[in-house]
Design a protein around this motif. Structure first.
Motif, PDB file in Angstrom:
ATOM      1  N   GLN A 226      33.991  21.278 -21.023  1.00  0.00           N
ATOM      2  CA  GLN A 226      33.998  21.710 -19.637  1.00  0.00           C
ATOM      3  C   GLN A 226      33.312  20.647 -18.800  1.00  0.00           C
ATOM      4  OE1 GLN A 226      33.223  26.181 -19.168  1.00  0.00           O
ATOM      5  NE2 GLN A 226      32.101  25.695 -21.017  1.00  0.00           N
ATOM      6  N   ARG A 227      33.865  20.396 -17.636  1.00  0.00           N
ATOM      7  CA  ARG A 227      33.244  19.404 -16.781  1.00  0.00           C
ATOM      8  C   ARG A 227      31.886  19.888 -16.284  1.00  0.00           C
ATOM      9  NH1 ARG A 227      35.565  16.480 -11.331  1.00  0.00           N
ATOM     10  NH2 ARG A 227      34.421  14.533 -11.640  1.00  0.00           N
ATOM     11  N   ILE A 228      31.783  21.175 -15.997  1.00  0.00           N
ATOM     12  CA  ILE A 228      30.515  21.782 -15.590  1.00  0.00           C
ATOM     13  C   ILE A 228      30.306  23.037 -16.422  1.00  0.00           C
ATOM     14  CG2 ILE A 228      29.216  22.833 -13.699  1.00  0.00           C
ATOM     15  CD1 ILE A 228      30.804  21.156 -11.773  1.00  0.00           C
ATOM     16  N   ARG A 501      28.844  20.684  -6.211  1.00  0.00           N
ATOM     17  CA  ARG A 501      29.991  21.148  -5.427  1.00  0.00           C
ATOM     18  C   ARG A 501      30.965  19.989  -5.184  1.00  0.00           C
ATOM     19  NH1 ARG A 501      30.600  25.077  -1.264  1.00  0.00           N
ATOM     20  NH2 ARG A 501      28.362  25.461  -1.249  1.00  0.00           N
ATOM     21  N   SER A 504      32.753  19.051  -8.440  1.00  0.00           N
ATOM     22  CA  SER A 504      33.791  19.975  -8.891  1.00  0.00           C
ATOM     23  C   SER A 504      35.047  19.885  -8.036  1.00  0.00           C
ATOM     24  CB  SER A 504      33.255  21.409  -8.880  1.00  0.00           C
ATOM     25  OG  SER A 504      32.951  21.806  -7.553  1.00  0.00           O
ATOM     26  N   GLN A 505      34.893  19.504  -6.759  1.00  0.00           N
ATOM     27  CA  GLN A 505      36.032  19.443  -5.848  1.00  0.00           C
ATOM     28  C   GLN A 505      36.571  18.031  -5.668  1.00  0.00           C
ATOM     29  OE1 GLN A 505      34.614  21.257  -2.239  1.00  0.00           O
ATOM     30  NE2 GLN A 505      34.755  23.330  -3.064  1.00  0.00           N
ATOM     31  N   VAL A 562      32.590  25.917  -9.434  1.00  0.00           N
ATOM     32  CA  VAL A 562      33.476  25.220 -10.351  1.00  0.00           C
ATOM     33  C   VAL A 562      34.912  25.592 -10.035  1.00  0.00           C
ATOM     34  CG1 VAL A 562      34.024  24.840 -12.770  1.00  0.00           C
ATOM     35  CG2 VAL A 562      31.672  25.216 -12.070  1.00  0.00           C
ATOM     36  N   ASP A 565      36.986  28.229 -14.007  1.00  0.00           N
ATOM     37  CA  ASP A 565      36.042  28.739 -15.002  1.00  0.00           C
ATOM     38  C   ASP A 565      36.686  29.794 -15.881  1.00  0.00           C
ATOM     39  OD1 ASP A 565      34.173  31.272 -13.206  1.00  0.00           O
ATOM     40  OD2 ASP A 565      36.298  30.809 -13.235  1.00  0.00           O
ATOM     41  N   PHE A 597      42.266  19.164 -11.139  1.00  0.00           N
ATOM     42  CA  PHE A 597      41.540  18.463 -10.092  1.00  0.00           C
ATOM     43  C   PHE A 597      42.484  17.654  -9.200  1.00  0.00           C
ATOM     44  CE2 PHE A 597      38.363  18.915 -13.477  1.00  0.00           C
ATOM     45  CZ  PHE A 597      37.440  19.644 -12.782  1.00  0.00           C
TER      46      PHE A 597
END
Length: 728
Positions: A226-228, A501, A504-505, A562, A565, A597
């Motif tokens: 997971q990226r985050i 934030r 994630s974006q 995120v 998720d 993304f």
């Protein structure tokens, strides 16, 4: 019984209340000695009753008076005069068309009818009075004429029996309810602990947990890329909490869910629980050790730095919740730690393991380690005598920590020695929660560099032990150092959330300049290969409930930011323990594009002007979370720190300039010892040196004046915040 007329147990009568209201009630008992009756009625889900004199009953129920000389003394409805009640309420007239049948009268009428049937009936006379219609007496039977006397008696008794059954049912329910209340009271008295003021809350929490289906995380399982990643860890109750007999308000029913039972009290002092529920990627209860926490959090990030990525793992939570224990290892005595069981050491061990694999051995990589702390906006090197460092941006807008010492490490023992030395130098202070409370952000970095002439960067893993989040509430303290320390912690945590934030974006702008922490970690938030893991540590005690909820809300907001998720979209890295499967998984991940993304619409950020700072941008984005007054405090503290750094830098230049001028003036003075020295050159050179010193002095004086003004402004803003706090 003649004095009670036709009133008997179970009869329905009208009664008048003390407020003048008239309503029906059921007779439950006849008191012959006092010539009174006891009545009951149902009102507001309760059974009520009272004793009323028989005369008052007959006043409202004249049809129930005793029979005199075989007749009745009931007045017709037209002749009855209803008295106006003294109350302002309006009484309804008593209906007399519903009469209660006297069994004795019915029996006499039945006997007379039988005698008439036996005797011969006389012939009817034309003008006989018997043929004339007679007005029906009020005492006549109101039941249908076709019913026999026996049926009428049976019908009357059935109605009375239904009323008696209803009264009996009410009595039975009342007794059962009282018995249940007594049983509950006895059960609570059995669990009563006079030494524990919160024993009732403890019993409530135990009863609540019985209703849950408990299936917490208990063993090592699958891990995901997971990226985050956001997870939560709860520590056990410590010795002080057990001595205070604090209760555990946290519950982990499933591997990704945590519940907090907040003790509350109503206005009438009735105690109850307000249960809060949160969902994260992983939740670890108090029985999970550091090895299992590392398996699910930092272990999936280790391999990413070998592929040129930047990984970050940080622990966030209240002071004394277990952040330093999770990152550094178990404390043995004082500041001494068993560093072999911390995430620092476990991550280093896996890095050394991967360096020996043929897949990465051919890349000729070397491992370096650095350890520094960020305290009140200042950076100190923990591996170089806690020397102060400067954070600057180079021409390529890359953040450089000037003067940071990186030491090459070849064994896990060397890494552990560096961790122990740096931990002893870290800034800490004593608080009510912890004798050695961390007051700074500690950053331990594992850096992979290529073995070339420039030692170019290949990958970096940053492991951060954040300062206690409750210290951010000290922004209104009387001590300036405490205020600045609390404001810096608040600001850094706010900036960290906003950087996640932007990460994630895939935002084009990263507000990393808002704090020193995010400025140092800038390269860890940029690029598709960046990975971040957050471990929120919690204190389970009842007194820490407010801080625990604040930590969970912060972590929950981070996870809400995120983009994806959903558990189904997380790619599994391994089914069994082993680093080889992690290698294969991450390699295939980096070969494929990231559609979630690429296709995601990026939220438009407000345009930046030269006057706007990253802190002002964060204040705009978080206007619903942070008040404008706090943003003003953060901006004032940021200005204070910038002016302080400029003043210190100017002072450093002043000292260097004086040293250089002192050397030149000393040489110039030595020249005067010659008999034929050049006087004109001496005068001009000395004037030039004095002018240089004067310029340095004027510049330093201006910086000091600006610094003094900022101190006054910071004091003014702090006082305004405290005044507003008193009024609110």
């Amino acid at each position: 019984m003649g004095g009670f007329g036709i009133i008997e147990k179970g009869s329905s009568v009208h009664i008048r209340r003390s407020n003048g209201r008239v309503h029906k009630a059921i007779v439950t008992k006849l008191e012959e000695t006092r010539m009174a009756v006891i009545v009951e009625w149902f009102e507001e889900e309760e059974t009520k009753g009272k004793e009323i004199a028989i005369d008052q009953i007959f006043e409202l129920n004249p049809e129930m008076k005793p029979v005199e000389n075989g007749g009745t003394n009931i007045k017709p409805p037209s002749q009855r005069i209803l008295g106006r009640p003294s109350s302002r309420r309006t009484e309804l007239p008593v209906r007399t068309d519903r009469r209660t049948i006297n069994p004795r009268q019915l029996q006499q009428q039945q006997q007379q009818q039988q005698q008439k049937d036996r005797s011969p009936s006389p012939p009817p006379a034309e003008n006989s009075e018997s043929t004339k219609s007679k007005p029906r007496s009020l005492d006549e039977n109101p039941l249908p004429q076709h019913m026999s006397a026996q049926q009428k008696i049976h019908s009357t008794r059935s109605k009375k029996k239904n009323v008696v059954d209803e009264v009996e049912k009410l009595r039975k329910n009342r007794e059962e309810r009282r018995a249940a209340q007594n049983q509950e009271r006895e059960r609570r008295l059995q669990n009563y602990d006079p030494t524990n003021a919160n024993w009732e809350f403890s019993e409530m929490i135990k009863e609540f947990r019985v209703t849950l289906e408990m299936n917490p995380l208990t063993q090592i399982g699958d891990i995901y890329d997971q990226r985050i990643c956001v997870c939560v860890r709860i520590r056990p109750l410590n010795r002080k909490e057990n001595l205070r007999k604090e209760i555990d308000v946290t519950t982990v029913p499933t591997p990704n869910k945590i519940m907090v039972s907040e003790p509350r009290s109503k206005v009438d002092m009735t105690k109850y629980l307000d249960n809060h529920s949160f969902r994260f990627d992983y939740t670890f209860n108090e029985w999970i050790n550091n090895e299992m926490v590392y398996w699910y959090t930092a272990k999936p990030l280790v391999e990413s730095i070998f592929n040129g990525g930047m990984a970050t793992c940080f622990a966030y939570g209240q002071t004394g919740s277990g952040k330093t224990h999770t990152m550094g290892g178990d404390f043995t005595a004082g500041k001494n730690q068993d560093t072999t069981k911390g995430i620092y050491a476990l991550a280093s061990q896996d890095v050394f393991h991967l360096l020996e694999q043929p897949k990465y051995k051919s890349k000729n990589l070397s491992l370096y380690a650095s350890f520094f702390e960020i305290y009140s906006g200042k950076v100190f090197d923990l591996l170089n005598g806690k020397s102060r460092l400067r954070v600057l941006e180079d021409g390529k807008q890359q953040v450089q920590v000037v003067g940071l010492e990186e030491k090459e490490v070849n064994t896990i023992e060397e890494v552990l020695a560096l961790i122990m030395d740096g931990t002893k130098c870290r800034t800490s202070g004593q608080t009510s929660a912890n004798a050695h409370s961390s007051r700074s952000h500690a950053v331990f970095q594992l850096v992979l560099r290529r073995d070339d002439s420039r030692k170019s960067l290949h990958g970096k893993f940053s492991l951060i032990d954040l300062a206690g989040n409750e210290r951010g509430a000290d922004t209104t303290s009387a001590d300036r150092q405490t205020r600045i320390e609390g404001a810096e912690i608040n600001k850094s945590l706010l900036a960290l959330k906003e950087c996640i934030r932007a990460m994630s974006q895939n935002s084009k702008h990263l507000p990393f300049r808002a704090s020193k922490l995010t400025q140092v970690l800038r390269d860890s938030f940029i690029g598709e290969r960046s990975r971040t893991c957050m471990i929120a540590t919690l204190s389970p005690g009842m007194l820490s409930c407010e801080h625990t909820l604040n930590t969970l809300r912060y972590a929950d907001r981070v996870k809400e930011l995120v983009a994806d998720d959903d558990e189904d979209n997380r790619r599994k890295l391994s089914n069994l323990p082993g680093l080889e499967k992690i290698d294969d998984g991450l390699s295939s991940q980096q070969q494929q594009p990231q559609p979630q993304f690429q296709n995601q619409s990026v939220k438009q950020q407000p345009p930046l002007s030269p006057k706007n700072s990253d802190l002002a941008l964060i204040g705009t984005l978080c206007e619903n979370e942070v008040s404008q007054e706090m943003i003003e405090v953060h901006q004032t503290v940021s200005t204070f720190q910038e002016v302080e750094e400029d003043t210190v830098e100017c002072h450093r230049n002043f000292i260097e300039g004086l040293s250089e001028t002192l050397g030149l003036t000393t040489s110039l003075f030595t020249m005067t010892e010659d008999v034929d020295f050049d006087q004109e050159s001496y005068i001009s050179t000395l004037k030039s040196q004095l002018a240089t010193v004067q310029n340095l002095k004027d510049l330093l004086t201006g910086k000091l004046e600006s610094f003094e003004k900022v101190l006054v402004e910071e004091e003014k803003v702090s006082k305004s915040i405290k005044v507003k706090g008193r009024h609110t």
